[in-house]
Design a protein around this motif. Structure first.
Motif, mmCIF file in Angstrom:
data_model
loop_
_atom_site.group_PDB
_atom_site.id
_atom_site.type_symbol
_atom_site.label_atom_id
_atom_site.label_comp_id
_atom_site.label_asym_id
_atom_site.label_seq_id
_atom_site.Cartn_x
_atom_site.Cartn_y
_atom_site.Cartn_z
ATOM 1 N N PRO A 93 75.606 73.062 20.044
ATOM 2 C CA PRO A 93 74.283 73.465 20.533
ATOM 3 C C PRO A 93 73.731 74.662 19.773
ATOM 4 O O PRO A 93 74.477 75.520 19.305
ATOM 5 C CB PRO A 93 74.571 73.829 21.992
ATOM 6 N N GLU A 94 72.414 74.701 19.663
ATOM 7 C CA GLU A 94 71.750 75.836 19.040
ATOM 8 C C GLU A 94 70.398 76.053 19.707
ATOM 9 O O GLU A 94 69.758 75.106 20.187
ATOM 10 C CB GLU A 94 71.565 75.617 17.538
ATOM 11 N N PHE A 95 69.960 77.306 19.740
ATOM 12 C CA PHE A 95 68.662 77.652 20.296
ATOM 13 C C PHE A 95 67.746 78.061 19.155
ATOM 14 O O PHE A 95 68.074 78.954 18.370
ATOM 15 C CB PHE A 95 68.786 78.791 21.307
ATOM 16 N N SER A 96 66.585 77.410 19.051
ATOM 17 C CA SER A 96 65.649 77.655 17.955
ATOM 18 C C SER A 96 64.318 78.149 18.498
ATOM 19 O O SER A 96 63.861 77.699 19.558
ATOM 20 C CB SER A 96 65.419 76.374 17.141
ATOM 21 N N GLY A 97 63.697 79.048 17.758
ATOM 22 C CA GLY A 97 62.381 79.550 18.119
ATOM 23 C C GLY A 97 61.425 79.471 16.945
ATOM 24 O O GLY A 97 61.734 79.955 15.849
ATOM 25 N N ASN A 98 60.254 78.844 17.143
ATOM 26 C CA ASN A 98 59.210 78.764 16.125
ATOM 27 C C ASN A 98 58.013 79.609 16.566
ATOM 28 O O ASN A 98 57.539 79.474 17.703
ATOM 29 C CB ASN A 98 58.752 77.313 15.933
ATOM 30 N N GLY A 107 60.194 77.435 21.993
ATOM 31 C CA GLY A 107 61.646 77.591 21.999
ATOM 32 C C GLY A 107 62.320 76.296 22.438
ATOM 33 O O GLY A 107 61.963 75.722 23.468
ATOM 34 N N THR A 108 63.268 75.817 21.663
ATOM 35 C CA THR A 108 63.934 74.542 21.951
ATOM 36 C C THR A 108 65.454 74.702 21.931
ATOM 37 O O THR A 108 65.992 75.565 21.247
ATOM 38 C CB THR A 108 63.536 73.464 20.922
ATOM 39 N N LEU A 109 66.123 73.841 22.681
ATOM 40 C CA LEU A 109 67.582 73.727 22.655
ATOM 41 C C LEU A 109 67.920 72.430 21.947
ATOM 42 O O LEU A 109 67.560 71.347 22.423
ATOM 43 C CB LEU A 109 68.150 73.727 24.077
ATOM 44 N N ASN A 110 68.602 72.528 20.804
ATOM 45 C CA ASN A 110 68.876 71.363 19.966
ATOM 46 C C ASN A 110 70.378 71.091 19.873
ATOM 47 O O ASN A 110 71.212 71.978 20.100
ATOM 48 C CB ASN A 110 68.318 71.567 18.554
ATOM 49 N N LEU A 111 70.701 69.863 19.495
ATOM 50 C CA LEU A 111 72.083 69.473 19.220
ATOM 51 C C LEU A 111 72.113 68.835 17.835
ATOM 52 O O LEU A 111 71.873 67.639 17.685
ATOM 53 C CB LEU A 111 72.593 68.488 20.272
ATOM 54 N N PRO A 112 72.401 69.614 16.796
ATOM 55 C CA PRO A 112 72.464 69.055 15.444
ATOM 56 C C PRO A 112 73.795 68.374 15.188
ATOM 57 O O PRO A 112 74.841 68.810 15.677
ATOM 58 C CB PRO A 112 72.287 70.285 14.552
ATOM 59 N N PHE A 124 69.028 66.077 14.198
ATOM 60 C CA PHE A 124 69.098 66.869 15.414
ATOM 61 C C PHE A 124 68.178 66.269 16.475
ATOM 62 O O PHE A 124 67.223 65.538 16.176
ATOM 63 C CB PHE A 124 68.714 68.332 15.147
ATOM 64 N N GLY A 125 68.484 66.575 17.696
ATOM 65 C CA GLY A 125 67.652 66.195 18.829
ATOM 66 C C GLY A 125 67.742 67.279 19.875
ATOM 67 O O GLY A 125 68.759 67.980 19.973
ATOM 68 N N GLY A 126 66.688 67.451 20.649
ATOM 69 C CA GLY A 126 66.715 68.519 21.638
ATOM 70 C C GLY A 126 65.536 68.457 22.591
ATOM 71 O O GLY A 126 64.768 67.490 22.617
ATOM 72 N N THR A 127 65.402 69.506 23.386
ATOM 73 C CA THR A 127 64.343 69.591 24.384
ATOM 74 C C THR A 127 63.702 70.966 24.340
ATOM 75 O O THR A 127 64.356 71.959 24.002
ATOM 76 C CB THR A 127 64.914 69.326 25.788
ATOM 77 N N ARG A 128 62.412 71.003 24.656
ATOM 78 C CA ARG A 128 61.704 72.284 24.698
ATOM 79 C C ARG A 128 62.096 73.032 25.973
ATOM 80 O O ARG A 128 62.061 72.494 27.073
ATOM 81 C CB ARG A 128 60.198 72.042 24.659
ATOM 82 N N LEU A 129 62.477 74.299 25.803
ATOM 83 C CA LEU A 129 62.862 75.127 26.941
ATOM 84 C C LEU A 129 61.739 76.049 27.401
ATOM 85 O O LEU A 129 61.548 76.251 28.598
ATOM 86 C CB LEU A 129 64.090 75.974 26.591
ATOM 87 N N THR A 130 61.025 76.622 26.452
ATOM 88 C CA THR A 130 59.994 77.594 26.803
ATOM 89 C C THR A 130 58.904 77.580 25.742
ATOM 90 O O THR A 130 59.152 77.210 24.583
ATOM 91 C CB THR A 130 60.595 79.008 26.921
ATOM 92 N N SER A 131 57.693 77.973 26.146
ATOM 93 C CA SER A 131 56.571 78.054 25.203
ATOM 94 C C SER A 131 55.503 78.967 25.801
ATOM 95 O O SER A 131 55.341 79.058 27.019
ATOM 96 C CB SER A 131 55.996 76.665 24.906
ATOM 97 N N ASN A 132 54.789 79.634 24.905
ATOM 98 C CA ASN A 132 53.710 80.506 25.363
ATOM 99 C C ASN A 132 52.713 80.749 24.237
ATOM 100 O O ASN A 132 53.010 80.509 23.058
ATOM 101 C CB ASN A 132 54.249 81.835 25.909
ATOM 102 N N ILE A 133 51.543 81.224 24.617
ATOM 103 C CA ILE A 133 50.500 81.644 23.680
ATOM 104 C C ILE A 133 50.253 83.126 23.912
ATOM 105 O O ILE A 133 49.970 83.548 25.043
ATOM 106 C CB ILE A 133 49.187 80.851 23.891
#
Length: 384
Positions: free
Chosen positions: A235-240, A276-281, A304-313
């Motif tokens: 698992p990995e946590f990614s932020g764009n 912010g997403t939680l992915n499984l590469p 990889f595949g994952g799900t969005r955990l959080t998002s904001n503007i």
């Protein structure tokens, strides 16, 4: 003193010559050692004899070293056969010649550790220990390339323990492990298209950033001294962070998220969409090393595949006629797609390792935001 013990040295030379392409081995000598003799043999082998005092030199003639070569060859053949037929990675066999034939001044113990040949056809290291008495010993080691090292000393356990530590380190490198990963990079929007109501935003490539950290499980598939092929998953946590240019700002209005230009009275300092997403590469990775055990080339490919955990503007701005900054922040789904999936690859040269990730799914839901995909490139700071 050397002339007096020349027959003993010749017998030791025969023992060393009986081992294939022997190498010089390192020996840790205690502080009380007074004599060290080094002999170079015609086959480029080096025989090192280290003793505590001259009395131990005189004892060598009592051990029938000329017949020891034949015994060792027989014992090594038995150990290698047992290792090949065994169910474990290595087999240790002990022989006690002095007990079997008492009164003939034979070695007290001969201990041989033989490793099962590898699946790639290469034979693993084989270690032979011969104890003439409880402290005076002979240690020979055969590595996976067929080369031998040979040493004689007053403390055979010191050399044996060093070799055992080396084998343990080698075993850990061949075993599965869990490692920490950390990546940084830049995010850009690709494969974008506009509609009459939803325009592709003008984003800032150099300020749109990406950060990622996680753990991954490493399962070696093929391992040699110069290469390692492994399967990794974890698992990995990614932020764009997607930042706009000019006086544009992100806006959410019901089931639509879009970009618009702010009025002149509102001076945008920074407008950012964070996802912010939680992915499984899942990756297949290869690493090549040189003789100094340093990585020269590495590469990997996977998805990889994952799900969005959080998002904001978040919008930082300054109103006309004021000298302070204001900030607006909206959190929620923001009409973003809940799932993410894509392809990724990496390539490295020495300490520099680059990666690229492409999100095959669109960033926003169909008809509820600009049609665009994420592409991220950057550096692997920590990883395989």
């Amino acid at each position: 003193m050397q002339r007096a013990f020349l027959p003993s040295f010749l017998l030791l030379s025969a023992l060393a010559a009986g081992l294939n392409e022997a190498r010089a081995a390192r020996l840790v000598a205690p502080a009380t050692v007074q004599d060290t003799i080094v002999m170079r043999l015609p086959n480029r082998a080096t025989l090192t004899l280290t003793v505590r005092d001259a009395a131990q030199l005189r004892q060598l003639k009592n051990y029938h070293l000329d017949s020891l070569t034949t015994r060792l060859a027989t014992y090594i053949t038995q150990a290698e056969a047992a290792a090949k037929a065994g169910t474990t990675n290595q087999v240790t066999m002990r022989f006690y010649p002095d007990k079997d034939q008492p009164g003939q001044n034979l070695p007290e113990e001969i201990r041989i550790t033989a490793h099962k040949p590898g699946t790639d056809g290469e034979k693993g290291p084989t270690k032979t220990q011969v104890f003439l008495n409880k402290k005076f010993g002979i240690v020979t080691t055969k590595d996976g390339d067929g080369h031998n090292s040979f040493s004689i000393g007053t403390d055979g356990n010191a050399t044996a323990n060093a070799r055992e530590d080396s084998l343990k380190r080698e075993k850990r490198r061949r075993s599965a492990s869990v490692e920490l990963g950390f990546d940084i990079g830049l995010t850009t929007l690709v494969n974008s298209s506009s509609t009459a109501s939803l325009q592709v935003p003008s984003y800032n490539n150099w300020r749109s950033t990406y950060i990622n950290f996680g753990l991954f499980y490493v399962q070696p598939l093929h391992y040699t001294k110069k290469s390692k092929l492994a399967f990794t998953i974890g698992p990995e946590f990614s932020g764009n962070y997607i930042r706009l240019t000019g006086n544009d700002q992100w806006v959410q209005n019901g089931n639509r998220t879009f970009v618009e230009t702010a009025p002149d009275a509102k001076q945008i300092q920074q407008a950012t969409l964070y996802v912010g997403t939680l992915n499984l590469p899942v990756m297949l990775r290869l690493k090549l090393k040189n003789k100094e055990d340093r990585t020269t080339l590495s590469a990997g490919i996977g998805g990889f595949g994952g799900t969005r955990l959080t998002s904001n503007i978040k919008t930082e701005y300054r109103l006309a006629g004021t000298d302070y900054n204001s900030e607006d922040k909206i959190s929620g789904t923001l009409n973003l797609t809940p799932w993410t999936y894509g392809l990724q690859g990496e390539i490295g040269f020495h300490a520099l390792q680059l990666f690229a990730k492409y999100n095959m799914n669109e960033l926003f839901k169909e008809g509820q935001g600009p049609k665009t995909h994420l592409l991220t490139v950057g550096l692997n700071v920590l990883g395989f």
